[in-house]
Design a protein around this motif. Structure first.
Motif, PDB file in Angstrom:
ATOM      1  N   GLY A 145     -31.334 -19.593   5.802  1.00  0.00           N
ATOM      2  CA  GLY A 145     -29.893 -19.672   6.069  1.00  0.00           C
ATOM      3  C   GLY A 145     -29.422 -21.114   6.173  1.00  0.00           C
ATOM      4  N   ILE A 178     -28.562 -20.896  11.872  1.00  0.00           N
ATOM      5  CA  ILE A 178     -27.552 -19.846  11.696  1.00  0.00           C
ATOM      6  C   ILE A 178     -28.116 -18.474  12.071  1.00  0.00           C
ATOM      7  N   CYS A 198     -18.555 -19.443  -2.422  1.00  0.00           N
ATOM      8  CA  CYS A 198     -19.939 -19.194  -2.821  1.00  0.00           C
ATOM      9  C   CYS A 198     -20.843 -18.936  -1.632  1.00  0.00           C
ATOM     10  N   TYR A 207     -22.512 -21.172   0.169  1.00  0.00           N
ATOM     11  CA  TYR A 207     -23.655 -22.074   0.339  1.00  0.00           C
ATOM     12  C   TYR A 207     -23.450 -23.072   1.482  1.00  0.00           C
ATOM     13  N   PRO A 213     -23.203 -21.589   6.334  1.00  0.00           N
ATOM     14  CA  PRO A 213     -23.967 -21.692   7.589  1.00  0.00           C
ATOM     15  C   PRO A 213     -23.828 -23.069   8.237  1.00  0.00           C
ATOM     16  N   CYS A 218     -16.145 -25.364  -3.166  1.00  0.00           N
ATOM     17  CA  CYS A 218     -15.304 -24.275  -3.674  1.00  0.00           C
ATOM     18  C   CYS A 218     -13.851 -24.456  -3.235  1.00  0.00           C
ATOM     19  N   LYS A 250     -23.187 -13.789   3.804  1.00  0.00           N
ATOM     20  CA  LYS A 250     -22.988 -15.234   3.655  1.00  0.00           C
ATOM     21  C   LYS A 250     -22.831 -15.923   5.007  1.00  0.00           C
ATOM     22  N   GLY A 267     -26.097 -16.375   6.761  1.00  0.00           N
ATOM     23  CA  GLY A 267     -27.154 -17.106   6.054  1.00  0.00           C
ATOM     24  C   GLY A 267     -28.170 -16.167   5.438  1.00  0.00           C
ATOM     25  N   ALA A 287     -27.611 -14.486   2.517  1.00  0.00           N
ATOM     26  CA  ALA A 287     -27.492 -14.456   1.052  1.00  0.00           C
ATOM     27  C   ALA A 287     -28.590 -15.356   0.507  1.00  0.00           C
ATOM     28  N   ARG A 288     -29.495 -14.794  -0.284  1.00  0.00           N
ATOM     29  CA  ARG A 288     -30.659 -15.574  -0.723  1.00  0.00           C
ATOM     30  C   ARG A 288     -30.403 -16.213  -2.084  1.00  0.00           C
ATOM     31  N   PHE A 289     -30.520 -17.523  -2.126  1.00  0.00           N
ATOM     32  CA  PHE A 289     -30.277 -18.292  -3.347  1.00  0.00           C
ATOM     33  C   PHE A 289     -31.606 -18.568  -4.059  1.00  0.00           C
ATOM     34  N   ALA A 344     -33.528 -21.039  -4.827  1.00  0.00           N
ATOM     35  CA  ALA A 344     -34.593 -21.888  -4.284  1.00  0.00           C
ATOM     36  C   ALA A 344     -35.198 -21.293  -3.016  1.00  0.00           C
ATOM     37  N   GLU A 345     -34.771 -20.091  -2.645  1.00  0.00           N
ATOM     38  CA  GLU A 345     -35.187 -19.520  -1.364  1.00  0.00           C
ATOM     39  C   GLU A 345     -36.048 -18.274  -1.520  1.00  0.00           C
ATOM     40  N   PRO A 405     -39.269 -16.286  -1.846  1.00  0.00           N
ATOM     41  CA  PRO A 405     -40.679 -16.572  -1.539  1.00  0.00           C
ATOM     42  C   PRO A 405     -41.595 -16.123  -2.674  1.00  0.00           C
ATOM     43  N   GLU A 453     -24.777 -26.229  -3.777  1.00  0.00           N
ATOM     44  CA  GLU A 453     -26.154 -25.807  -4.081  1.00  0.00           C
ATOM     45  C   GLU A 453     -26.647 -26.564  -5.311  1.00  0.00           C
ATOM     46  N   PRO A 454     -27.696 -27.384  -5.170  1.00  0.00           N
ATOM     47  CA  PRO A 454     -28.235 -28.042  -6.359  1.00  0.00           C
ATOM     48  C   PRO A 454     -28.884 -26.998  -7.280  1.00  0.00           C
ATOM     49  N   VAL A 509     -24.844 -17.635  -6.510  1.00  0.00           N
ATOM     50  CA  VAL A 509     -24.790 -18.963  -7.126  1.00  0.00           C
ATOM     51  C   VAL A 509     -23.938 -19.831  -6.204  1.00  0.00           C
ATOM     52  N   GLY A 510     -24.552 -20.903  -5.723  1.00  0.00           N
ATOM     53  CA  GLY A 510     -23.865 -21.728  -4.725  1.00  0.00           C
ATOM     54  C   GLY A 510     -22.886 -22.706  -5.333  1.00  0.00           C
ATOM     55  N   GLY A 511     -21.956 -22.165  -6.079  1.00  0.00           N
ATOM     56  CA  GLY A 511     -20.977 -22.975  -6.786  1.00  0.00           C
ATOM     57  C   GLY A 511     -21.459 -23.247  -8.195  1.00  0.00           C
ATOM     58  N   MET A 534     -20.248 -16.375  -8.218  1.00  0.00           N
ATOM     59  CA  MET A 534     -20.429 -17.762  -7.767  1.00  0.00           C
ATOM     60  C   MET A 534     -19.444 -18.091  -6.661  1.00  0.00           C
TER      61      MET A 534
END
Lengths: 179, 770
Positions: free
Chosen positions: A32, A72, A96, A98, A101, A149, B52, B55, B57-59, B61-62, B64, B224-225, B271-273, B501
């Motif tokens: 998070g 979070i 989005c 991101y 949190p 955003c 969201k 925390g 929401a799994r993106f 890079a997260e 496992p 989000e990169p 998608v983090g943006g 996104m």
């Protein structure tokens, strides 16, 4: 000595290079807390360390031995939504999700700074007993949390509504700050 | 324009009149009928909101994975040339290192198919990835290191020693402009449109402006990169990506690695943006290749610097706008030409002339796009590519012309309102641009503007108002398909491999599908973000809402036909045709006879079915060929400029939009505001700094690439016409991009009104006002 994270005792990592952020995300799978820049510029990794908001990407995990960290996932005890989380939903304080949190943890830390009477760059009267959580104060104090955003208005409304009744009680005298 | 083109256009005009028109989406009329109002038009909160804010929401890079390795990249430090020496021994010997991959040991891979070269392609560049010693831009990956931890990988990457043989590189835009050329096409449209002799008309016009504008490189800077977590499972490849082009990425990677598409699954639930930047870049290809070599899963989460080095942004432009006006303010000539930087390996010509093709009437037009090839990271599409920076030039020039003519800028636009599309000749499907100005002006208090610059001052602060037109085309992408699964419990799952996104895709499509099927929104879920689902289209061009709705409409037609067939003779629906029934109240009923109704649960029970599935392709998007379909708006800005420091603060902003029917007011407000705020960044602070000596991006961080922060963003007011476009599914146009258009000019025009200084080169920084 372990670190307490969201009430759970966690051993410090053996590699001293591990940031608090990577400890959360990669070792504990508490994802998070977000990594947006890993250099303290975006605020996405904000967590609360002993109640104070910090950037976990700029913090080495080993520094937090014996201290208590809330991410979070830990800001409420029972899994219910924190009033601020509910307000983010109602005011669409994200898109989005991101930076969300980090925005929420940062706002919780900020509200307690207001309560403690910590001034900001836009606080006009440093001698005043209390600080009002005006939109100007709020925007100044939340400017370390980037949102790309463009959910700024919703974020400000959510924080403002949640902490509307809270303004700084009595602020420490200048002499106390100097100490 | 050639005679041939003119003839083609005339023929297209005739064809559009002859071709039978598709009837309007029935949901448009139903929406307007009292008592039949469904979920659309209401502010349903985002379905993924609780995840969201928690925390959860799994993106990408997260995700496992067992035995995960972490990747780190090494970037070239020259813009063009060859790798002369490459020493990886120290890196390979570093603790925890699993693999160092360079061009020497990388698997052989075909170059990615370039985006726009094929509807199925996603490659942001067609350059081969790590296949030889050649270097094409400063920042190109020359090695990827995998290690057991990110810390180990990052350290080992610093131990890779590379030397280069540099070759001359094309890095200076001003010099390269002389080498410019027209691209083959600009998003399928001609690079040049010429009607009459615009230069002669300009020369003969009594009042004119002829001005050059410049806009810099921009970065999407999504928080989000870019990242990918990938693994091979035998011959099968799984990619957790953050992408706005799922199926296109899959098809392109299948070509790169020479494997069948159906062996690849890509998932991207959050998608983090994106803003156009989350496409297929080198990192996914490198992660997949390295995972193959290492035989272990790979997480390649780009550092912020890496995003700037290997994921491109908006290119820079130099534009000329020349407007020749007659005494009554109508245009004898509209000229908008210019050049952008691009590479030979991509196709993103930043369509800055598109607004001028559709906004204003003029007797003659000269609209030309040129590109010049440079040795740089491939540029790409970024929120309203072309329209964002094109409206800066065109709408600032309009303001300059209004001043010369001594008419109000809004009145000037009234005089230029065309009766049909000024360059294509097509009829407008739905155009209420002047209403956006009228409504916006009343709400913003435009009548309080003093046209004399510098006339309003409060202490140190000069105050000014500016206005500009916003516009963005209506797009619906071809090639999408949707599947509806209707269960006996009266629930529906709607699925299409689309993208979320932050636009609210899942929420608004659940709303639309609920109304389409006559179900409460709580009983409908929208599944997306997975190539295992029916074929999705690119999340680009503000197209997803219409694209998905068209596919769901097709699938629901099939579902209803199937339900009627299965209902049988004992059903109240027996003998009714699909045309006679409508979906309502959790079932199907006769359109006019309320007693003829049967619930889905009842139909499925009698047929002995637990669920019924229907899948269909969307019909091809013919509507935008028959009509000129665009969105419009008016952006109103109030700035305060400090007379001492030159600091500009935006104090008030109003966006007034005409984008068809608004489907979810709360989320729509967020989308419009988001675009406007990115526009404030474009106007006042954003610039990717490119060193013209080294070709290196010099501000690859969020500390030095400035985006608007809370303190920069005032309360932004948003209003809309809410007039349905009868040719668009749901009556709606996409709204993700129009918000950024016109903002640069609205701010620049307000700055001029405040200070008397015209800034024609973005961003409007303090130094330009002192």
């Amino acid at each position: 000595m372990p670190i307490t994270i969201n009430g759970q005792s966690v051993a410090v990592p053996t590699d001293p290079r591990v940031s608090l952020l990577d400890l959360l995300r990669e070792h504990l799978h508490l994802s998070g807390t977000k990594k947006g820049c890993n250099q303290g510029a975006c605020g996405a990794c904000t967590v609360l360390a002993d109640g104070e908001r910090i950037l976990s990407c700029l913090a080495l995990a080993v520094q937090f031995e014996g201290r208590s960290v809330l991410s979070i996932e830990g800001i409420t005890d029972d899994g219910a939504l924190h009033p601020l989380q509910q307000a983010f939903i109602e005011h669409d304080g994200y898109q989005c999700g991101y930076c969300t949190p980090g925005q929420i943890c940062s706002a919780i830390g900020m509200a307690s700074e207001i309560e403690r009477g910590v001034p900001s760059a836009v606080t006009a009267d440093l001698a005043s007993d209390s600080i009002d959580l005006t939109h100007e104060e709020l925007r100044e104090r939340m400017s370390g949390n980037l949102c790309r955003c463009g959910a700024h208005n919703g974020i400000v409304d959510a924080i403002s509504e949640t902490y509307a009744s809270r303004t700084g009680a009595s602020r420490p005298a200048v002499a106390e700050i100097a100490e | 324009m050639s005679i041939l083109d003119t003839a083609k256009q005339a023929a297209a005009g005739v064809l559009s009149k002859l071709r039978p028109e598709t009837p309007p989406d029935p949901l448009i009329a139903r929406q307007a009928t009292p008592g039949k109002h469904g979920s659309l038009g209401t502010s349903v909160p985002r379905i993924d909101g609780p995840r969201k804010v928690r925390g959860k929401a799994r993106f990408a890079a997260e995700v496992p994975a067992e035995h995960l390795t972490y990747g780190a990249l090494v970037f070239s430090s020259i813009p063009r040339g060859r790798i002369a020496s490459l020493d990886t021994a120290a890196a390979e010997a570093a603790p925890g290192v699993v693999l160092v991959m360079t061009h020497r040991n990388a698997p052989r891979m075909k170059p990615p198919a370039g985006f726009m070269s094929d509807p199925r392609a996603a490659g942001s560049s067609t350059l081969p990835v790590m296949q030889d010693a050649s270097i094409h831009w400063n920042g190109e990956p020359v090695a990827i290191v995998l290690a057991d931890s990110q810390e180990q990988a990052d350290h080992a990457a610093t131990l890779v020693a590379v030397t280069y043989e540099a070759a001359p590189a094309r890095l200076n835009f001003a010099q390269q402009i002389s080498q410019s050329h027209q691209p083959e096409s600009v998003l399928g449209e001609p690079p040049m449109i010429e009607t009459g002799d615009a230069e002669a008309a300009l020369a003969g016009a009594p009042i004119k402006v002829d001005i050059t504008y410049e806009t810099p490189r921009h970065s999407h800077a999504a928080i989000e990169p870019h990242a990918a977590t990938v693994w091979w499972d035998g011959e099968d490849l799984v990619i957790h990506d953050t992408t706005q082009m799922l199926h296109q990425t899959r098809w392109t990677l299948a070509g790169v690695f020479g494997i069948p598409e159906n062996r690849i699954r890509i998932l991207s639930p959050f998608v983090g943006g994106g803003f156009g930047g989350k496409g297929l870049w080198n990192h996914q290809i490198l992660a997949v290749a390295a995972a193959k070599l290492a035989g272990r899963p790979v997480r390649l989460a780009l550092s912020r610097e890496a995003v700037f080095r290997i994921a491109g942004g908006r290119t820079l432009t130099r534009q000329r706008v020349a407007l020749g006006a007659k005494a009554d303010g109508t245009l004898a000539a509209l000229i908008h030409t210019g050049t952008v930087a691009m590479t030979e390996h991509n196709n993103c010509p930043e369509q800055f002339t598109f607004p001028a093709r559709h906004l204003y009437s003029a007797e003659t037009f000269l609209l030309e796009q040129r590109v010049t090839d440079m040795d740089m990271l491939a540029n790409t599409f970024m929120r309203a590519p072309g329209e964002s920076v094109g409206t800066f030039a065109l709408e600032t020039a309009m303001d300059e012309l209004a001043e010369r003519l001594a008419v109000d800028p809004i009145e000037l636009r009234r005089r230029l309102e065309p009766q049909q599309d000024p360059t294509s000749g097509l009829a407008f499907s739905s155009r209420h641009m002047l209403k956006t100005f009228t409504d916006g002006a009343a709400r913003f208090g435009w009548d309080r503007r003093n046209p004399v610059p510098g006339s309003r001052r409060e202490g140190e602060w000069l105050i000014g108002l500016g206005v500009a037109t916003a516009t963005y085309p209506y797009y619906r992408m071809p090639g999408g398909a949707a599947r509806i699964t209707l269960t006996r419990d009266g629930e529906a799952r709607v699925a299409m491999a689309s993208h979320e996104m932050g636009m609210g895709t899942a929420t608004v499509q659940a709303q639309a599908s609920a109304d389409r099927l006559g179900l409460p929104v709580e009983r409908v879920t929208f599944e997306y973000g997975d190539t295992a689902l029916p074929h999705g289209t690119v999340a680009g061009g503000s197209s997803q809402t219409a694209t998905i709705a068209a596919a769901v409409t097709a699938a629901s037609g099939k579902l209803i036909a199937d339900l009627l067939q299965r209902a049988g003779n004992d059903s109240p629906l027996a003998g009714l045709s699909a045309a006679e029934v409508e979906a309502r109240d959790g079932g199907l009923g006769h359109r006019e006879k309320p007693e003829l109704f049967e619930s889905y649960a009842s139909i499925l029970s009698r047929a002995g079915l637990e669920e019924l599935v229907a899948e269909a392709d969307a019909p091809p998007p013919g509507e935008a060929k028959q009509f000129s379909m665009h969105s419009y708006g008016a952006q109103f800005c109030e700035v305060r400029v400090n007379a001492v420091t030159g600091e500009t603060r935006v104090s008030r902003f109003l966006g007034s939009f005409d984008c068809g029917r608004i489907l979810n007011p709360r989320m729509a407000t967020s989308q419009f505001r988001g675009g406007i705020i990115m526009g404030l960044g474009l106007a006042l602070m954003e610039e990717t700094q490119f060193d013209e000596r080294s070709g290196r991006v010099m501000n690859p961080s969020l500390a030095e690439y400035h985006v608007p922060v809370h303190a920069d963003v005032p309360e932004i007011d948003v209003i809309w016409t809410d007039i349905a476009d009868p040719r668009a599914p749901l009556g709606a146009h996409g709204i993700g991009e129009i918000g950024i258009t016109g903002v640069g000019a609205a701010v620049a025009n307000a700055v001029y009104n405040a200070t008397g200084k015209r800034v024609r080169s973005l961003p409007i920084t303090l130094d330009k006002l002192l």
